[in-house]
Design a protein around this motif. Structure first.
Motif, short mmCIF file in Angstrom:
data_model
loop_
_atom_site.label_atom_id
_atom_site.label_comp_id
_atom_site.label_asym_id
_atom_site.label_seq_id
_atom_site.Cartn_x
_atom_site.Cartn_y
_atom_site.Cartn_z
N GLN A 8 0.83 -1.20 0.00
CA GLN A 8 0.00 0.00 0.00
C GLN A 8 0.87 1.26 0.00
N GLU A 9 1.92 1.26 0.82
CA GLU A 9 2.82 2.41 0.84
C GLU A 9 3.56 2.55 -0.48
N LEU A 11 2.47 1.64 -3.42
CA LEU A 11 1.52 2.17 -4.40
C LEU A 11 1.33 3.67 -4.22
N GLU A 12 1.19 4.11 -2.99
CA GLU A 12 1.02 5.54 -2.72
C GLU A 12 2.24 6.33 -3.16
N TRP A 13 3.43 5.77 -2.94
CA TRP A 13 4.67 6.44 -3.34
C TRP A 13 4.72 6.60 -4.86
N GLN A 15 2.24 6.58 -6.98
CA GLN A 15 1.20 7.52 -7.42
C GLN A 15 1.61 8.96 -7.15
N ARG A 16 2.32 9.18 -6.06
CA ARG A 16 2.76 10.53 -5.71
C ARG A 16 3.93 10.98 -6.58
N LYS A 48 -3.02 -1.56 -10.77
CA LYS A 48 -2.84 -0.42 -9.87
C LYS A 48 -1.67 0.46 -10.28
#
Length: 259
Positions: A8-9, A11-13, A15-16, A48
């Motif tokens: 999850q982290e 993926l967030e990284w 995306q950011r 994703k």
């Protein structure tokens, strides 16, 4: 599907940041590159993110990131690249500059140059450089895109063909490992091709996220590029291509201890 906290982290990284390498992820999470590759494969299978050479990307192959986001994405890297490029462009030079936020960073880095003659299809660059000392900016005509004010199309290409300049400063969406250059839109790539054809020296300016990034339209090849300016070591797979094409490589590395 439920992802574990690391995934999850990760993926967030992605995306950011837009693009993150396997090595960066492995170092951050304290795991092996093989573990990160498995995470990337799983997230890619779930649509994703995108698998790319040496890492993961949030970018689609058919649509670029919004201009407002690109202006601040990897801004420090772009400014380091721009400063290095400016050191290789003399006063009283003629310069083509195309669309892209890295090209815009180069425009800002040239603020202390004098006597420049600049031809551009980027209104942001034209507005930045039109006040520089003893310099002249010529803005190409053509169709203006609403999303970033970029000008391109057949009228732009015909305008560009009137000039023969000392340098072209080009951004691009993707460099593939065989040296192929790619971007997202046909009109934009054809315009950039015309710029390449009319320049004695072509400087390609890209941050590390552009290596292997999925993009739709072929624009050209590294054999047409005089020098490649980037912010990190290029993928090893690209080194033989650079040697074969004779393209010079300049890396604007981050200074140790810099804030």
């Amino acid at each position: 599907m439920i992802f574990n906290p690391r995934q999850q982290e990760l993926l967030e990284w992605v995306q950011r940041a837009g693009h993150v390498s396997v090595d960066e992820l492995a170092h951050h999470f304290g795991v092996t590159p093989q573990t990160i590759r498995r995470d990337i494969n799983q997230l890619a299978d779930e649509r994703k993110l995108h698998r790319v050479h040496g890492g993961a990307s949030a970018h689609s192959s058919v649509e670029n990131v919004e201009y407002s986001a690109r202006k601040v994405l990897n801004i420090d890297a772009k400014e380091r690249i721009a400063k290095l490029v400016a050191e290789h462009i003399p006063n009283h030079a003629s310069v083509f500059m195309n669309l892209g936020t890295t090209s815009e960073a180069v425009a800002r880095a040239l603020q202390h140059h004098i006597g420049l003659r600049v031809i551009t299809n980027n209104p942001h660059i034209a507005m930045t450089m039109c006040h520089y000392a003893d310099s002249e900016v010529i803005l190409a005509g053509g169709v203006m895109r609403a999303k970033d004010n970029g000008i391109c199309g057949e009228a732009t290409i015909e305008f560009i063909r009137q000039f023969r300049v000392d340098y072209a400063v080009l951004g691009v969406a993707c460099i593939e490992m065989d040296g192929t250059l790619r971007d997202f839109e046909m009109r934009e790539t054809r315009t950039s091709e015309a710029i390449i054809a009319q320049a004695r020296n072509v400087f390609l300016v890209v941050d590390h996220t552009k290596f292997g990034r999925p993009s739709l339209v072929q624009m050209g090849h590294l054999r047409q590029i005089t020098a490649l300016f980037t912010d990190q070591a290029v993928p090893e797979a690209l080194l033989p291509v650079l040697e074969e094409t004779g393209t010079e490589l300049y890396v604007a590395e981050e200074l140790l201890g810099a804030s």
